[in-house]
Design an enzyme around this catalytic site. Structure first.
Site, PDB file in Angstrom:
ATOM      1  N   ASN A  11      -0.246  -2.115   8.977  1.00 14.20           N
ATOM      2  CA  ASN A  11       0.910  -1.299   8.584  1.00 14.20           C
ATOM      3  C   ASN A  11       0.379  -0.158   7.721  1.00 14.20           C
ATOM      4  O   ASN A  11       0.043  -0.367   6.563  1.00 14.20           O
ATOM      5  CB  ASN A  11       1.910  -2.172   7.810  1.00 14.20           C
ATOM      6  CG  ASN A  11       3.079  -1.355   7.270  1.00 14.20           C
ATOM      7  OD1 ASN A  11       3.237  -0.185   7.616  1.00 14.20           O
ATOM      8  ND2 ASN A  11       3.885  -1.974   6.427  1.00 14.20           N
ATOM      9  N   LYS A  13       1.927   2.322   6.576  1.00 21.41           N
ATOM     10  CA  LYS A  13       2.928   2.874   5.634  1.00 21.41           C
ATOM     11  C   LYS A  13       2.907   4.398   5.713  1.00 21.41           C
ATOM     12  O   LYS A  13       2.701   4.947   6.796  1.00 21.41           O
ATOM     13  CB  LYS A  13       2.675   2.320   4.230  1.00 21.41           C
ATOM     14  CG  LYS A  13       2.589   0.777   4.242  1.00 21.41           C
ATOM     15  CD  LYS A  13       2.644   0.152   2.899  1.00 21.41           C
ATOM     16  CE  LYS A  13       2.567  -1.355   3.041  1.00 21.41           C
ATOM     17  NZ  LYS A  13       2.698  -2.076   1.782  1.00 21.41           N
ATOM     18  N   HIS A 101      10.998  -4.678   6.254  1.00 14.94           N
ATOM     19  CA  HIS A 101       9.902  -4.727   5.270  1.00 14.94           C
ATOM     20  C   HIS A 101      10.506  -4.651   3.866  1.00 14.94           C
ATOM     21  O   HIS A 101      11.513  -3.965   3.653  1.00 14.94           O
ATOM     22  CB  HIS A 101       8.944  -3.558   5.513  1.00 14.94           C
ATOM     23  CG  HIS A 101       7.677  -3.682   4.726  1.00 14.94           C
ATOM     24  ND1 HIS A 101       7.613  -3.356   3.392  1.00 14.94           N
ATOM     25  CD2 HIS A 101       6.436  -4.118   5.068  1.00 14.94           C
ATOM     26  CE1 HIS A 101       6.374  -3.587   2.951  1.00 14.94           C
ATOM     27  NE2 HIS A 101       5.650  -4.056   3.953  1.00 14.94           N
ATOM     28  N   GLU A 103       9.696  -3.008   1.393  1.00 14.37           N
ATOM     29  CA  GLU A 103       9.826  -1.635   0.884  1.00 14.37           C
ATOM     30  C   GLU A 103      11.089  -0.975   1.434  1.00 14.37           C
ATOM     31  O   GLU A 103      11.726  -0.183   0.744  1.00 14.37           O
ATOM     32  CB  GLU A 103       8.553  -0.829   1.219  1.00 14.37           C
ATOM     33  CG  GLU A 103       7.409  -1.246   0.302  1.00 14.37           C
ATOM     34  CD  GLU A 103       6.019  -1.102   0.897  1.00 14.37           C
ATOM     35  OE1 GLU A 103       5.856  -0.414   1.912  1.00 14.37           O
ATOM     36  OE2 GLU A 103       5.086  -1.703   0.314  1.00 14.37           O
ATOM     37  N   GLU A 173       5.938 -11.904   3.367  1.00 12.87           N
ATOM     38  CA  GLU A 173       5.213 -11.017   2.452  1.00 12.87           C
ATOM     39  C   GLU A 173       5.797 -11.148   1.045  1.00 12.87           C
ATOM     40  O   GLU A 173       6.840 -10.546   0.748  1.00 12.87           O
ATOM     41  CB  GLU A 173       5.351  -9.558   2.899  1.00 12.87           C
ATOM     42  CG  GLU A 173       4.729  -9.254   4.242  1.00 12.87           C
ATOM     43  CD  GLU A 173       4.386  -7.767   4.372  1.00 12.87           C
ATOM     44  OE1 GLU A 173       3.216  -7.473   4.601  1.00 12.87           O
ATOM     45  OE2 GLU A 173       5.275  -6.925   4.209  1.00 12.87           O
ATOM     46  N   GLY A 179       0.201  -4.729  -2.255  1.00 11.85           N
ATOM     47  CA  GLY A 179      -0.453  -3.591  -2.900  1.00 11.85           C
ATOM     48  C   GLY A 179      -0.916  -3.860  -4.315  1.00 11.85           C
ATOM     49  O   GLY A 179      -1.250  -2.943  -5.057  1.00 11.85           O
ATOM     50  N   SER A 219      -1.862  -8.042   0.207  1.00 17.53           N
ATOM     51  CA  SER A 219      -3.257  -7.959  -0.244  1.00 17.53           C
ATOM     52  C   SER A 219      -4.222  -8.777   0.628  1.00 17.53           C
ATOM     53  O   SER A 219      -5.159  -9.383   0.112  1.00 17.53           O
ATOM     54  CB  SER A 219      -3.375  -8.350  -1.720  1.00 17.53           C
ATOM     55  OG  SER A 219      -2.626  -7.454  -2.524  1.00 17.53           O
TER      56      SER A 219
HETATM   57  P1  13P Z   1      -1.018  -4.631   1.186  1.00 16.24           P
HETATM   58  O1  13P Z   1      -1.918  -5.253   2.204  1.00 16.24           O
HETATM   59  O2  13P Z   1      -1.435  -3.234   0.788  1.00 16.24           O
HETATM   60  O3  13P Z   1      -0.779  -5.525   0.027  1.00 16.24           O
HETATM   61  O4  13P Z   1       0.401  -4.423   1.910  1.00 16.24           O
HETATM   62  C1  13P Z   1       0.995  -5.490   2.542  1.00 16.24           C
HETATM   63  C2  13P Z   1       2.158  -4.996   3.317  1.00 16.24           C
HETATM   64  O5  13P Z   1       3.176  -4.640   2.770  1.00 16.24           O
HETATM   65  C3  13P Z   1       2.011  -4.920   4.784  1.00 16.24           C
HETATM   66  O6  13P Z   1       3.233  -4.687   5.395  1.00 16.24           O
END
Ligand code: 13P
Length: 258
Positions: A11, A13, A101, A103, A173, A179, A219
């Site tokens: 992903n 982003k 997601h 976010e 997640e 992150g 992560s």
């Molecule tokens: P990270 O791997 O940067 O923690 O992000 C995870 C994520 O949100 C994947 O959709």
């Protein structure tokens, strides 16, 4: 991991423009081989503006990485300024669409109702949803994770047939692990993924529960992928930051070798 083929998804982003996307995939294609794709499915989820470029690149170079999207609207068309319809993604050979997601839920106000509409629309347009769920740190500390996660799954799959659920992807997640460099321990991640599978069994039966793939995200790195992916209910990874680095992402795809 039963006989479910793992799915490793990058992903991206809001990172990598279409030039950077091509450069990244050009490196990745040399790092992965036929042997990798035989045992692991791989998808990349670039920003919308990259998708046509990514599709063209992967098809012309015959790289068996699936094109994914990070989001979509649920309507087929209409006056929805700034939105992208699922049918538009299908025309670009998009296979997987990430839906719900954290976010999108936390920063853009998507609730379970909107998420369920999107899941349905993705199926109706011939693609596979990756339905995300996850709790906050407070919920984890208050032991509310199970209720939150299974509630999100309930809302997201309620209107689907058992066959649809069997073919889709779920992603756990934990928000506090995204992150942050903090990963859920393999035991923690396994525990929550087993609750998710139990919920699917409850709602849609044993066959759907046995077939549905559940990814862990938060992560994930080359150094922790093997341990996470060796858990019985974890069938893949949804990778954020580490997916931007082709060498790191390739090592995650090759987790079985580490
Ligand atoms: P990270 O791997 O940067 O923690 O992000 C995870 C994520 O949100 C994947 O959709």
């Amino acid at each position: 991991m039963a006989d479910r083929k793992p799915l490793i998804s990058g992903n991206w982003k809001m990172n990598l423009n279409h030039f950077e996307a091509t450069a990244t995939l050009d490196k990745l294609r040399y790092l992965l081989s036929k042997d990798d794709y035989e045992v692991v499915d791989v998808s990349v989820h670039p920003p919308f503006t990259d998708i046509r470029t990514v599709q063209t690149f992967l098809e012309s170079e015959k790289v068996p990485i699936a094109v994914g999207a990070q989001n979509c609207h649920w309507e087929a068309n209409g006056a929805y300024t700034g939105e992208i319809a699922p049918g538009m993604l299908f025309k670009l050979n998009v296979s997987y669409v990430i839906v719900g997601h954290s976010e999108r839920r936390e920063l853009f106000g998507e609730d379970d109702i909107v998420v369920a509409q999107k899941v349905k629309a993705v199926f109706e347009n011939g693609m596979t949803p990756i339905l995300c769920c996850g709790g906050t740190l407070e919920e984890r500390e208050g032991e509310a994770t199970r209720g939150k996660v299974t509630g999100q799954i309930h809302a997201g799959i309620e209107a689907l047939t058992p066959e649809q659920v069997a073919s889709m992807v779920l992603a756990y997640e934990p928000i506090w692990a995204i992150g942050t460099g903090r990963t859920a321990s393999a035991e923690d991640a396994q525990q929550v993924c087993s609750w998710i599978r139990a919920k699917v069994k409850d709602m849609k039966g044993a066959d759907a529960a046995k077939a549905v793939r559940i990814q862990y995200g938060g992560s994930v790195k080359a150094g922790n992928a093997a341990e996470l992916l060796s858990q019985p209910d974890i069938d893949g990874a949804l990778v954020g930051g580490a997916a931007l680095d082709p060498e790191e992402f390739a090592r995650i795809v090759q987790f079985r070798l580490s």
